[in-house]
Design an enzyme around this catalytic site. Structure first.
Site, PDB file in Angstrom:
ATOM      1  N   HIS A 326       0.817  -1.213   0.000  1.00 32.43           N
ATOM      2  CA  HIS A 326       0.000   0.000   0.000  1.00 32.43           C
ATOM      3  C   HIS A 326       0.853   1.266   0.000  1.00 32.43           C
ATOM      4  CE1 HIS A 326       0.604   0.883   4.387  1.00 32.43           C
ATOM      5  NE2 HIS A 326       0.757  -0.430   4.445  1.00 32.43           N
ATOM      6  N   CYS A 345       2.565  -5.553   6.685  1.00 31.18           N
ATOM      7  CA  CYS A 345       2.300  -5.146   5.306  1.00 31.18           C
ATOM      8  C   CYS A 345       3.482  -4.353   4.762  1.00 31.18           C
ATOM      9  CB  CYS A 345       1.019  -4.319   5.245  1.00 31.18           C
ATOM     10  SG  CYS A 345      -0.470  -5.269   5.629  1.00 31.18           S
TER      11      CYS A 345
END
Length: 423
Positions: A326, A345
């Site tokens: 992201h 992440c």
């Protein structure tokens, strides 16, 4: 280089004026005398080292470590095997000397320690052996230090600071073992990875977008903390969401958000995070007991927008760890030396370039369409017409076809040697 003192500057000016005068007079009296005058200038003992490679060497050094060849390329195994052979010979010859971290050496200084530094850099082929063993930290040494720093994932500033000394003083036999360990990892990925694929290398905190055996994009990344590690995985990127909602993982709710709410009850409202029960009903934060022993069994969802934890982009791929790639509103984190700050992440610098490459074959999604959608702040999921393989890997050492060997800290302590762990 150190700035010359004023007397030194004046002396050089006088020398140049004198040289120009000699040359001009010589030209006026004939070509033979002119040639003699030019030779006098060239051979003057005050001329110094004006070798055309002297300054250029420093600027070229970092570029020598860059390559379009991917870490897990078809020939990387052969490159690493060749490097292992070289390091075996190096270890058999006694390795390289230890350089005491006593001074912050940099270009322009002349210290006895520089001679030892030169020996160390020559042993690892960062410094040409023809550069000699003087005490001067000249531009040859500056270039060699920058090359060494770039090969070890350090900022190539040419200054001998703590991190550079620590990397410099890992012994040759430990580096040999690191190469051998990573050779096993590389062999496990020796199959066909795809015509187009994305590879996240965790120790390097870096992402490669590879096409037809060449790196077309390279992105700086933020990966998982030591206690919230980014997992090793193979999957396929099947979706990009522009202006995504962010749903907090349970770990972040428990470790981060609940403690923050105990200190500041306005935290959720200020960050546009809303609570929902399992029926999809919104729950006001003030109705929750934030001092309860367990965190509330609610969904914490952040609205799209500038302050969203994923900013403009979420890149989805199926995996059992619930991780994804992201964007981030905190772009300054990519300038950090230690980029191990996430909860598992992977944050991607310049993610819009990666979006464009991933969506290249998806009709209707060129760069202009992507930017217009992001500007709208409307959450928009986009299915890739052709899913792209993605690999989360752990390579702390590798080599390229030009013989440059790269090393990174063993951030998750998987190489089995404490000396290689995160410093």
């Amino acid at each position: 280089m150190t700035k010359p003192t004023r007397p030194d500057t004046i002396s050089r000016r006088r020398f140049i004026w004198r040289a120009a005068g000699i040359a001009a007079a010589a030209v006026a009296t004939g070509p033979a005398l002119a040639q003699t005058a030019i030779e006098e200038i060239i051979n003057s003992p005050r001329r110094g080292s004006w070798d055309d490679q002297f300054d250029a060497k420093s600027s070229r050094s970092v570029a020598e470590t860059a390559t379009r060849y991917p870490i897990a390329g078809a020939d990387t195994i052969a490159f690493v095997e060749r490097s292992i052979f070289d390091y075996q010979n190096l270890v058999a010859q006694g390795g390289w000397p230890f350089v005491p971290p006593t001074k912050k050496l940099r270009m322009g200084v002349a210290e006895p320690e520089v001679r030892l530094l030169r020996q160390r850099l020559m042993a690892s082929d960062d410094l040409d052996r023809n550069a000699g063993l003087s005490n001067a930290f000249d531009s040859y040494v500056d270039g060699a230090v920058k090359k060494f720093q770039a090969r070890h994932g350090l900022p190539p500033d040419g200054v001998m600071g703590n991190y550079t000394y620590q990397a410099l003083n890992v012994s040759a036999d430990v580096r040999l073992g690191q190469l051998e360990t990573n050779l096993v990892r590389l062999r496990s990925m020796s199959g066909f990875l795809g015509d187009r694929y994305v590879m996240v290398n965790i120790p390097a905190a870096q992402i490669e977008a590879v096409e037809n055996g060449s790196v077309v994009l390279r992105h700086t990344a933020i990966v998982g903390k030591i206690d919230r590690q980014t997992p090793i995985l193979n999957s396929k990127i099947h979706e990009i969401i522009l202006n995504p909602y962010w749903t907090s993982p349970r770990s972040i709710i428990e470790k981060d958000i609940v403690p923050l709410m105990r200190k500041d009850p306005t935290y959720l409202a200020r960050n546009n995070i809303r609570l929902f029960d399992n029926q999809g009903n919104e729950v006001p934060p003030e109705t929750v007991d934030w001092n309860a022993e367990k965190a509330p069994n609610l969904m914490f969802r952040q609205d799209p927008g500038k302050g969203n934890a994923m900013a403009s982009t979420k890149i989805n791929f199926s995996n059992p760890h619930a991780v994804y790639m992201h964007d981030t509103p905190q772009q300054g984190v990519f300038n950090q030396l230690m980029r191990f700050e996430s909860s598992g992440c992977v944050r991607v610098q310049n993610v819009r370039d990666l979006n464009t490459w991933l969506l290249r074959d998806t009709p209707g999604w060129n760069r202009q369409a992507i930017e217009a959608t992001i500007a709208s702040r409307e959450s928009t999921p986009i299915a890739l017409s052709t899913p792209v393989p993605v690999y989360f890997t752990y390579f702390s050492a590798w080599a390229s076809q030009d013989g440059v060997v790269q090393f990174r800290d063993d951030v998750y302590q998987r190489d089995g040697v404490e000396e290689l762990a995160l410093r």
